[in-house]
Motif scaffolding. Structure first.
Motif, mmCIF file in Angstrom:
data_model
loop_
_atom_site.group_PDB
_atom_site.id
_atom_site.type_symbol
_atom_site.label_atom_id
_atom_site.label_comp_id
_atom_site.label_asym_id
_atom_site.label_seq_id
_atom_site.Cartn_x
_atom_site.Cartn_y
_atom_site.Cartn_z
ATOM 1 N N ALA A 60 0.831 -1.213 0.000
ATOM 2 C CA ALA A 60 0.000 0.000 0.000
ATOM 3 C C ALA A 60 0.857 1.252 0.000
ATOM 4 C CB ALA A 60 -0.925 -0.019 1.218
ATOM 5 N N GLU A 61 1.999 1.187 0.651
ATOM 6 C CA GLU A 61 2.834 2.384 0.784
ATOM 7 C C GLU A 61 3.748 2.598 -0.416
ATOM 8 O OE1 GLU A 61 6.389 4.077 3.733
ATOM 9 O OE2 GLU A 61 5.327 2.222 4.211
ATOM 10 N N LEU A 62 4.396 1.497 -0.894
ATOM 11 C CA LEU A 62 5.434 1.648 -1.905
ATOM 12 C C LEU A 62 5.113 0.982 -3.234
ATOM 13 C CD1 LEU A 62 8.549 1.038 0.382
ATOM 14 C CD2 LEU A 62 7.624 3.240 -0.381
ATOM 15 N N GLY A 63 4.139 0.087 -3.244
ATOM 16 C CA GLY A 63 3.807 -0.592 -4.488
ATOM 17 C C GLY A 63 4.082 -2.080 -4.429
ATOM 18 N N PRO A 64 3.476 -2.832 -5.358
ATOM 19 C CA PRO A 64 3.601 -4.293 -5.319
ATOM 20 C C PRO A 64 5.012 -4.795 -5.580
ATOM 21 C CG PRO A 64 2.517 -3.575 -7.341
ATOM 22 C CD PRO A 64 2.618 -2.366 -6.457
ATOM 23 N N GLU A 65 5.862 -3.986 -6.232
ATOM 24 C CA GLU A 65 7.213 -4.441 -6.528
ATOM 25 C C GLU A 65 8.070 -4.570 -5.266
ATOM 26 O OE1 GLU A 65 5.881 -1.663 -7.445
ATOM 27 O OE2 GLU A 65 7.223 0.068 -7.278
ATOM 28 N N HIS A 66 7.574 -4.034 -4.145
ATOM 29 C CA HIS A 66 8.336 -4.113 -2.897
ATOM 30 C C HIS A 66 7.874 -5.266 -2.014
ATOM 31 C CE1 HIS A 66 10.580 -0.304 -3.340
ATOM 32 N NE2 HIS A 66 9.519 0.047 -4.060
ATOM 33 N N VAL A 67 6.935 -6.057 -2.500
ATOM 34 C CA VAL A 67 6.424 -7.187 -1.709
ATOM 35 C C VAL A 67 7.321 -8.427 -1.779
ATOM 36 C CG1 VAL A 67 4.523 -8.821 -1.458
ATOM 37 C CG2 VAL A 67 4.032 -6.385 -1.845
ATOM 38 N N PRO A 68 7.809 -8.825 -2.953
ATOM 39 C CA PRO A 68 8.551 -10.091 -3.050
ATOM 40 C C PRO A 68 9.778 -10.121 -2.134
ATOM 41 C CG PRO A 68 7.974 -9.283 -5.227
ATOM 42 C CD PRO A 68 7.658 -8.170 -4.257
ATOM 43 N N GLY A 69 9.975 -11.279 -1.531
ATOM 44 C CA GLY A 69 11.155 -11.465 -0.694
ATOM 45 C C GLY A 69 12.242 -12.183 -1.465
ATOM 46 N N GLY A 70 13.293 -12.544 -0.742
ATOM 47 C CA GLY A 70 14.422 -13.196 -1.383
ATOM 48 C C GLY A 70 14.079 -14.551 -1.970
ATOM 49 N N LEU A 71 13.139 -15.273 -1.347
ATOM 50 C CA LEU A 71 12.758 -16.578 -1.886
ATOM 51 C C LEU A 71 12.047 -16.440 -3.223
ATOM 52 C CD1 LEU A 71 11.572 -18.486 1.317
ATOM 53 C CD2 LEU A 71 13.723 -18.726 0.073
ATOM 54 N N ASP A 72 11.337 -15.331 -3.423
ATOM 55 C CA ASP A 72 10.679 -15.115 -4.704
ATOM 56 C C ASP A 72 11.706 -14.932 -5.823
ATOM 57 O OD1 ASP A 72 7.796 -14.963 -3.891
ATOM 58 O OD2 ASP A 72 8.590 -13.369 -2.632
ATOM 59 N N ALA A 73 12.869 -14.399 -5.465
ATOM 60 C CA ALA A 73 13.934 -14.217 -6.453
ATOM 61 C C ALA A 73 14.869 -15.420 -6.500
ATOM 62 C CB ALA A 73 14.734 -12.954 -6.131
ATOM 63 N N GLU A 74 14.545 -16.478 -5.727
ATOM 64 C CA GLU A 74 15.353 -17.710 -5.676
ATOM 65 C C GLU A 74 16.786 -17.423 -5.246
ATOM 66 O OE1 GLU A 74 13.321 -20.736 -8.779
ATOM 67 O OE2 GLU A 74 14.615 -19.239 -9.699
ATOM 68 N N LEU A 75 16.923 -16.573 -4.235
ATOM 69 C CA LEU A 75 18.266 -16.214 -3.779
ATOM 70 C C LEU A 75 19.024 -17.401 -3.193
ATOM 71 C CD1 LEU A 75 18.104 -12.685 -2.088
ATOM 72 C CD2 LEU A 75 18.967 -13.339 -4.344
ATOM 73 N N GLU A 76 18.294 -18.435 -2.733
ATOM 74 C CA GLU A 76 19.012 -19.598 -2.210
ATOM 75 C C GLU A 76 19.895 -20.205 -3.296
ATOM 76 O OE1 GLU A 76 15.872 -19.502 -2.849
ATOM 77 O OE2 GLU A 76 15.178 -21.341 -3.824
ATOM 78 N N LYS A 77 19.443 -20.133 -4.549
ATOM 79 C CA LYS A 77 20.266 -20.631 -5.656
ATOM 80 C C LYS A 77 21.509 -19.759 -5.833
ATOM 81 C CE LYS A 77 16.396 -22.618 -8.233
ATOM 82 N NZ LYS A 77 15.625 -22.581 -9.508
ATOM 83 N N PHE A 78 21.347 -18.476 -5.606
ATOM 84 C CA PHE A 78 22.480 -17.554 -5.701
ATOM 85 C C PHE A 78 23.532 -17.916 -4.662
ATOM 86 C CE2 PHE A 78 24.579 -13.391 -5.030
ATOM 87 C CZ PHE A 78 24.892 -13.073 -6.347
ATOM 88 N N LEU A 79 23.082 -18.191 -3.421
ATOM 89 C CA LEU A 79 24.022 -18.555 -2.349
ATOM 90 C C LEU A 79 24.690 -19.894 -2.644
ATOM 91 C CD1 LEU A 79 22.009 -17.563 0.858
ATOM 92 C CD2 LEU A 79 23.696 -16.222 -0.379
ATOM 93 N N ILE A 80 23.893 -20.891 -3.042
ATOM 94 C CA ILE A 80 24.454 -22.226 -3.313
ATOM 95 C C ILE A 80 25.471 -22.156 -4.445
ATOM 96 C CG2 ILE A 80 23.887 -24.543 -4.147
ATOM 97 C CD1 ILE A 80 21.178 -24.258 -2.681
ATOM 98 N N TRP A 81 25.118 -21.437 -5.504
ATOM 99 C CA TRP A 81 26.049 -21.312 -6.632
ATOM 100 C C TRP A 81 27.340 -20.642 -6.189
ATOM 101 C CZ3 TRP A 81 29.095 -18.125 -9.447
ATOM 102 C CH2 TRP A 81 29.486 -18.558 -10.710
ATOM 103 N N ASP A 82 27.210 -19.563 -5.439
ATOM 104 C CA ASP A 82 28.419 -18.828 -5.039
ATOM 105 C C ASP A 82 29.298 -19.648 -4.106
ATOM 106 O OD1 ASP A 82 28.667 -15.968 -6.060
ATOM 107 O OD2 ASP A 82 26.562 -16.042 -5.533
#
Length: 367
Positions: A60-82
């Motif tokens: 409501a304050e900033l817009g829907p683009e600020h809702v997704p968390g790190g899991l939505d971006a599959e950041l766990e794959k980023f950590l595992i790869w790195d």
């Protein structure tokens, strides 16, 4: 399809059935470009969720683009790869000499098998690997009984790390065989670097058990339905997970657990840098264009390509960055009102052939 492929597929479905994932999620797991065992995936997912959770309250304050968390971006794959590309081990630097005398790193530093499928506890399996006893833990100031009560590696049954066709007479990057058995299913990978990603998760579970044994947690641990294959670490409350990781940096826990961790991690001190990296990598993964690489996001950097149009990448929408565009490189400093001042032209030391903005055609899906 090979037997290994069948096993991996069955394992993926088994893990997902525990997490109430959808059939679409299951199919995605079977074709995952970065296959990993459920214990490893859930441990990093729990870290990602603790650092960058979903924030629906910001819509409501900033817009829907600020809702997704790190899991939505599959950041766990980023950590595992790195982490699986954390350190390159070269064949010519390894010696078959087991005692470490002479030049080179002993082969035994990089090979181990941890089998939790015996009759004892997960701590018993770790003690067997480290050739220690419960009395040895007491001598190191550890509450062995509490540690045994709290320590669990979750769905992990065994992990085996060994060199793949090591030839110490040949120069080049050494490859590793990684075999993980989880809930009876086998996950196998051949990696060009030491498989730190799954090994670090075992360290996190052990540190979490010590964290609980010494009463450093603020909330009671509990089985976590979001990360059913994880171990002790995933049972901590989100903020306790972060407090637990920080004890690796500032709690002296590595000194107490060094003998238990050494058989799995060639240099236990590296864990302090891992914790710092865990924090930093979230920023790199979440706030850069990484999520825009789509199906190529877990390829090597040279093979990654932008699959999401410039300006439509989530992080760019959050920051109003349109993607590379003519003039933007020269104008970016004005993005923060009063934040940057243009230097005086007479103070600039510019090359004679300066043509304009630092624009590279084709970069990031635009020019």
């Amino acid at each position: 399809m090979t037997r290994r492929g069948v096993m991996k597929g069955i394992g993926g479905i088994a893990a997902l059935s525990m997490s109430n994932a959808t059939l679409a999620d299951a199919q995605a797991a079977l074709t995952d470009p970065l296959p990993s065992d459920p214990h490893t995936a859930d441990t990093y997912r729990s870290i990602v969720d603790a650092i960058i959770p979903r924030t629906p309250e910001l819509e409501a304050e900033l817009g829907p683009e600020h809702v997704p968390g790190g899991l939505d971006a599959e950041l766990e794959k980023f950590l595992i790869w790195d982490f699986n590309h954390f350190q390159e081990i070269r064949s010519e630097m390894v010696t078959e000499n087991l005692d470490g005398s002479g030049v080179g790193m002993p082969r035994a530093m990089f090979e181990f098998t941890l089998d939790t499928g015996g009759l004892g506890s997960d701590l018993d399996a770790l003690l067997d690997l480290a050739d220690l006893s419960l009395l040895d833990l007491l001598d190191r100031g550890l509450d062995a009984d509490a540690l045994e009560d709290f320590l669990t590696f979750g769905a992990l049954d065994s992990i085996d790390v060994s060199f793949a066709d090591l030839d110490t007479e040949r120069e080049g990057v050494a490859a590793f065989d990684l075999t993980v058995e989880s809930d009876g299913e086998v996950y196998h990978q051949v990696l060009q670097n030491y498989p730190y990603a799954p090994v670090f998760t075992l360290a996190f579970d052990l540190v979490a058990a010590e964290f609980l044994a010494t009463g450093k947690n603020h909330e009671p641990p509990a089985p976590n339905d979001k990360f059913p294959a994880g171990g002790t670490f995933t049972q901590l409350a989100p903020k306790d997970r972060l407090r637990c990781l920080w004890t690796i940096v500032d709690g002296g826990v590595l000194d107490a657990l060094d003998d238990l961790l050494s058989p799995m991690i060639p240099d236990v001190g590296i864990l302090k840098f891992v914790v710092m990296a865990v924090n930093g990598l979230h920023g790199f993964g979440y706030y850069t264009e990484w999520s825009g690489y789509g199906s190529t996001k877990t390829a090597t950097p040279n093979d990654r390509e932008m699959e999401v149009p410039a300006g439509e990448v989530q992080s760019r929408q959050q920051t109003d960055y349109p993607g590379p565009a003519p003039g933007y490189a020269a104008n970016w400093r004005h993005a923060v009102p009063g934040g940057f001042k243009d230097p005086k032209a007479k103070n600039l030391n510019l090359p004679d052939d300066l043509a304009g903005d630092d624009v590279i055609d084709g970069l990031g899906g635009g020019n």
